[in-house]
Every structure is written in C-alpha cells, then in structure tokens.
Design an enzyme around this catalytic site. Sequence first.
Site, mmCIF file in Angstrom:
data_model
loop_
_atom_site.group_PDB
_atom_site.id
_atom_site.type_symbol
_atom_site.label_atom_id
_atom_site.label_comp_id
_atom_site.label_asym_id
_atom_site.label_seq_id
_atom_site.Cartn_x
_atom_site.Cartn_y
_atom_site.Cartn_z
ATOM 1 C CD GLU A 20 -2.971 -1.220 2.258
ATOM 2 O OE1 GLU A 20 -4.031 -1.792 2.009
ATOM 3 O OE2 GLU A 20 -2.755 -0.659 3.339
ATOM 4 C CD GLU A 48 -3.709 -6.372 2.572
ATOM 5 O OE1 GLU A 48 -4.554 -5.786 3.281
ATOM 6 O OE2 GLU A 48 -2.484 -6.164 2.630
HETATM 7 C C1 BGP Z 1 -4.466 -3.263 5.045
HETATM 8 C C2 BGP Z 1 -3.093 -3.711 5.461
HETATM 9 C C3 BGP Z 1 -3.021 -4.991 6.220
HETATM 10 C C4 BGP Z 1 -4.243 -5.321 7.024
HETATM 11 C C5 BGP Z 1 -5.561 -4.840 6.485
HETATM 12 C C6 BGP Z 1 -6.701 -4.868 7.463
HETATM 13 O O1 BGP Z 1 -4.517 -1.888 4.891
HETATM 14 O O2 BGP Z 1 -2.249 -3.848 4.340
HETATM 15 O O3 BGP Z 1 -1.812 -5.103 6.873
HETATM 16 O O4 BGP Z 1 -4.095 -5.465 8.356
HETATM 17 O O5 BGP Z 1 -5.474 -3.542 5.966
HETATM 18 O O6 BGP Z 1 -6.597 -3.800 8.378
HETATM 19 P P1 BGP Z 1 -6.796 -3.971 9.923
HETATM 20 O O7 BGP Z 1 -5.825 -5.002 10.343
HETATM 21 O O8 BGP Z 1 -6.510 -2.640 10.506
HETATM 22 O O9 BGP Z 1 -8.192 -4.413 10.105
#
Ligand code: BGP
Length: 483
Positions: A189, A384
Amino acid sequence: MKFERKNFLWGGATSASQIEGAYNLNGKSLTLAEMRPFNPNLNRKSIEEINNYSKKEYEKSIENVNKLHYPKRYGIDFYHKYKEDIALFKEAGMKIFRMSISWSRIYPNGDENKPNQEGIEFYRKVFEECKKSGMEIMLTIQHYDIPYSIAKNYNGWSNKKVIDLYIKFAATIMEEYKDLVKYWLPFNEINVATLSPITGLGIFREDYKTEYEFLNASYQGLHNQFFAQAKVIELSKNISKNIKMGCMIANITTYASDCNPINILENLLTQQMNRYFYYDVVAKGIYPTYSKRYFRERKIEINITEEELKVIKENTVDYITFSYYMTSTVSKSNQDNNSGNLIIGGKNKFLNATEWGWQIDPIGLRITLNELWDRYQLPLFISENGIGVVEKLDANNTVNDNYRIDYLKEHFIQINEAILDGVDVFGYTMWTPIDVVSLSTNEMSKRYGLIYVDYDDYHNGNGKRYKKKSFSWFKKFIETNEF
Ligand code: BGP
C-alpha cells in the site's frame, strides 16, 4: 454457477509483523510496528488509533516502562508454527501465499555490510515449505514494519539515504530467493505514505514544525519510495527472469454522494489524488499533470532529480495489485463519515458496514477492476480483501462464520463478472487465511481468518489453530470452481 478463469491464483495474504512474533530472536531488531501497544479503550471506528501515538511513547516502549502489551511482538507465533500453518493453507487449497519479509531480521540496523544469516535462513525454510506444498509465493519487501533504527537514525523515508539501505536489502533478498519466489511487491500500500506517514514512512509528526512541513516530508518520502521501487525493478531485471514485479496500492474507490456536478467534480479530484496518482506513477512511469497542479497550489516542493524521473519512467510494474475492503462517498460539503483503517469517507446509504465502519461493496470491486483494466491494460491481482469480525469458538471448537462465506462469495462473483467483462485479473489473496493481529487497532479479536487462532488481545491462550466453517467452504470452492 462456475468461476470462469482456469489457473486463477487463489490464496491468502499476511504480513510479517502481524504473524511472526519472535521479535527479539536470532538477531532481529525492534520495528515501529512492535512499539505501539494495545489500547483497551480504543474506538473501533476511529482511524486515529494508528496515528495518535507520540514519538515519546514510541521511545518509552523500548524499555516498556509503561508495562503495556505490544501485540506485534508476539503475532500468532508463525515464526515457530509456520510448518503447521503452511500445511493448513495447503489443505485449504491455496495456490499462492502472500507474506512479507521483515527488514529487521535481515539488516537489523539497516546499514550493516552483511545480512544476518539467521534471518536469511528463516525465510528460506518458509519458502521451501511453501514450494513443497505446491504454493507460489507473493513477497512484499516492506509491509509497515520499518526498523526503529531507520526511523531514529535516518528520520525514516523522507531521507534519501534510506533509499540505498532499502535497495541493498531488496538486492540481498532477490539474490537469495530468486529461485523460490516469483511474485514480488516492493511496498505494501505505497499510498499509505501520505495517509499515515508514521506507518508507511517511519516519520514522526513531532520532528516537523508545522503540518505543512510534515505534509511536504510525507510526499518527499513517497517520492523516495517510488524511486526505490523503480530501482528495485531495474535491478531485478539483471538478477533473474523469474522475478515478476508488481505494485500494491490501497485502493480507495469513491462515488460522488449525488449527481450534483459540484460533487461529481469533487469526487474526480479525490479519485485523482487519492487513487489514480499512485497507479499512474508506478504503471505509466509519470507524475500526472493533475498532480503538478495539486503540488503547485499547496506549495509542496519535492526534491526530484531528472535521473530519478528517468528510472521511474523506464521501470514500471509488470502487473498491478491492490487491496480492496470498502468504498465510500465524496461531497463538497461536510458529510456524515464512515470509517476505515487509514482513511475516512462518506456514508453510502445503499451499503452495510462492519463493526469497524467499513462499508461492504462487492459490486464496487467489479467497477474497480474494470476501471483499472481500461486505464492501465496491465494484469490485475487483488492482494487483500476480507472481513474482520469479533468471533469466539463454539462448543464444537469452530466458528460458524456464514457472514464470511457470504462476503467472500459475493466478491468472488464480482471478480467473475469482471472476467466476463474481459478484465485480465489473475489472482486473489484474501486477508487473511488465518487470524492475525490487526494492523490499525492492534486487536487480536478483530478476526479475518478461515482459521481461528486461540490468542486474545493480550496474547493469552494456547495458540492452537481451529478451522472455521469458511475453511471448508473455501476448500470446496477451490476444488470445484462452483460458487
Ligand atoms: C491493510 C493492510 C493490512 C491489514 C488490512 C486490514 O490496509 O495492508 O496489513 O491489516 O489492511 O486492516 P486492519 O488489520 O486494521 O483491520
């Protein structure tokens, strides 16, 4: 109804600081991610959680004078349990595993002349285990776990010296793992550099006198990452033809709040600078014209050399990957906001949201895939996507997560529709195949996995892994290609 594309790379995604643990073993140094504690009073709908921790508090955490709990120091202990976890991923039918490598295991201070062999060997064992299990690897070189030494000694990514440290790290691991790892992503990201500079760049607000200086430093850091990414792509061409280099962008698709042209324009401008700007630089190799106006009007001055622009132009990505969790709305006037982990946006009355305020929008994924394909004509990969929910094991030691099955199925159907539209999308890694520590809120209780992990927010528990109902659904889907 069948999924249309053969040989689609279905799999799951994780990151080092959210799974590994073993934060101080075998030569590893401390990362910023491991220095932010769990906050029992957190507001789940606030994105401030990740940004509101001061430089002083980071410093105190080294000695843990506050006696707080730092969840990313423990993760889910993948460091010791990787064989068991990879066996479960294989059983689920995963064809690809996306993971990241911790810089602090390879070059603990960033500026050593030689890499830490124990770190190199750990990842080799993990990759070999994946190979044995018939899984491809997608490797993120930096996923939000900047070594503290780099933040402290170099002021993070706003300093151009960090580019060389990163390139040395990337070159080392490309040489080491070129025959084991096919898909590489230089930064997770990359746009988070400007959304959450402490997370993406390792720079502290306190080191800048004004908000303007901080903003300027974050765009400088972003540019340094764009250049570093292009340099790594250039290097990879001489290291191995096996290496396929992509980008990873937090995709922020937004809609205008209504059809008032003022709001349509506002959404266009938002899409340009929050979304297309990042894809344009890494996929077209240019700083787009609208970004120049944006910088000019805000007096943002980035130190960019002709040589850097040339490298960026000549070394664009082979494919595009992005994370997709939600969409939101944009209007010129003040509006009701919804949450996310790194950015907030307007509410959309047609969408439901998770407990954390993330608006679920499967159709938006089809829209996004079409837009990106039309604009860049590069193969796409969803690196993701998933749903975080508070869950408990039931009496049968499982979780009946029908909502996750629905979430995944609805998104898979829209990927299929995009394929029918003619979009070249070649894979999907869900966040996450197994419960992990949350990036933004540091909770363990925000669970995304197909596999439940018996740890709570304070790492109490036996760490055992249990298959949720979605595990069997996913496995069957992979075997049959039937929704
Ligand atoms: C994305 C990231 C991840 C991940 C996901 C979910 O932005 O790349 O590392 O964790 O979000 O976010 P969170 O863990 O805050 O729910």
